[in-house]
Design an enzyme around this catalytic site. Structure first.
Site, short mmCIF file in Angstrom:
data_model
loop_
_atom_site.label_atom_id
_atom_site.label_comp_id
_atom_site.label_asym_id
_atom_site.label_seq_id
_atom_site.Cartn_x
_atom_site.Cartn_y
_atom_site.Cartn_z
CG MET A 1 -2.02 1.06 1.11
SD MET A 1 -3.12 1.06 2.54
CE MET A 1 -2.04 1.79 3.78
CB CYS A 2 3.65 2.32 -2.12
SG CYS A 2 4.70 0.90 -1.75
N GLY A 3 2.41 4.97 -1.25
CA GLY A 3 1.79 6.24 -1.59
C GLY A 3 2.59 7.00 -2.62
NE ARG A 32 -1.77 4.92 -0.62
CZ ARG A 32 -2.79 4.08 -0.75
NH1 ARG A 32 -3.90 4.29 -0.06
NH2 ARG A 32 -2.73 3.07 -1.58
CG ASN A 180 0.26 1.74 -4.61
OD1 ASN A 180 0.62 0.82 -3.88
ND2 ASN A 180 -0.97 2.25 -4.56
#
Length: 302
Positions: A1-3, A32, A180
């Site tokens: 869950m990268c931002g 995130r 992401n």
């Protein structure tokens, strides 16, 4: 869950605010990816300059002083190259008035263990492990001017939490990619690129995407064509943002599993993983706001 948070400023009067705007966007996506972060800024005075190549090196401690780096690199370049090295936050920047390939050769001979995380005439890349806002503050993002900015907060899944595994990945002149999601067949694509002579710096699947895009651009693809071809070769769920010296592109996988929202005005184009990162931008009430369609490549140029 990268931002992801990215900003391209079409109106030059906004360039002095690039860092403060990107910093405010980054603040809203920290949860995130709280373990590490990376930044790429374009045409930022004091970090890069026209007619000069700049390399971003991972880490502030290269084993020798910046004066020694400068002397070592200068000894391998023409006398008028004006080589210089400086530390910005957790990043070492080395510059000289020569082509990037020549500068890479000189830096590699002077610092054989250094990892180059950014290169080009227009971009400076900075990344580290830790809280994203602390990383941004350490590098002085809020006070930076520039034409474009790209940031990423990482929640590591398929590889370790390291500065080298952080995004963006910058593997060709002024080219940066953040991601992401995950590429399910990255190992297969990596092996194909290795057979072509491509060298990798990490085990991160995102680097595979960046190396693939760089390979396609080298073969003559436009940025849009390179990302269309990436969608045919790399499987998985993803949102990608790619920047060059004068352009920005966004693409989601054909299922559009990973979030993305875009705001476009006459003054700027901004993209983020969540709307809250866009809410504080100037003129946002009058912006065209939309979610990118599945599988479609969107590009903008300065």
């Amino acid at each position: 869950m990268c931002g992801i948070a990215a900003l391209q400023l079409r109106n030059p009067s906004l360039h002095p605010q690039m860092g403060s705007l990107l910093s405010s966007m980054l603040c809203q996506i920290v949860d995130r990816g709280p373990d590490s972060a990376g930044l790429a800024v374009y045409n930022t005075p004091g970090l890069v300059s026209a007619g000069t190549s700049t390399l971003s090196l991972l880490g502030k401690d290269q084993g020798i002083t910046t004066a020694a780096i400068t002397a070592g690199v200068a000894a391998l370049l023409p006398s008028d190259a004006a080589a210089a090295a400086r530390v910005v936050g957790d990043t070492t920047l080395v510059s000289a008035a020569v082509g990037t390939d020549l500068l890479v050769k000189a830096v590699s001979e002077t610092l054989p263990d250094a990892t180059i995380i950014g290169r080009g005439e227009h971009v400076a890349v900075m990344k580290s492990v830790g809280h994203p806002m602390e990383i941004a503050a350490e590098h002085g993002l809020e006070s930076m001017a520039g034409s474009q900015g790209l940031s990423h907060t990482r929640m590591a899944t398929e590889s370790a939490v390291t500065a080298g595994g952080s995004h963006p990945f910058s593997v060709a002149d002024d080219l940066c990619l953040v991601h992401n999601g995950s590429f399910s067949n990255h190992a297969t694509v990596r092996r194909g690129l290795l057979r072509e002579g491509v060298v990798f710096d990490s085990e991160n699947d995102t680097e595979v995407g960046a190396r693939y895009v760089a390979s396609r651009l080298k073969q003559g693809d436009t940025l849009e064509e390179a990302l269309v071809n990436l969608g045919k070769v790399l499987d998985g769920f993803y949102t990608l943002v790619v920047t060059t010296a004068d352009s920005m592109a966004v693409v989601r996988d054909p299922i559009a599993c990973k979030p993305a929202i875009i705001a476009e005005t006459d003054d700027y184009v901004a993209m983020a993983s969540e709307y809250r990162a866009l809410a504080g931008l100037p003129g946002i009430d009058n912006a065209r706001i939309f979610e990118p369609e599945p599988g479609k490549v969107y590009t903008w140029s300065l």
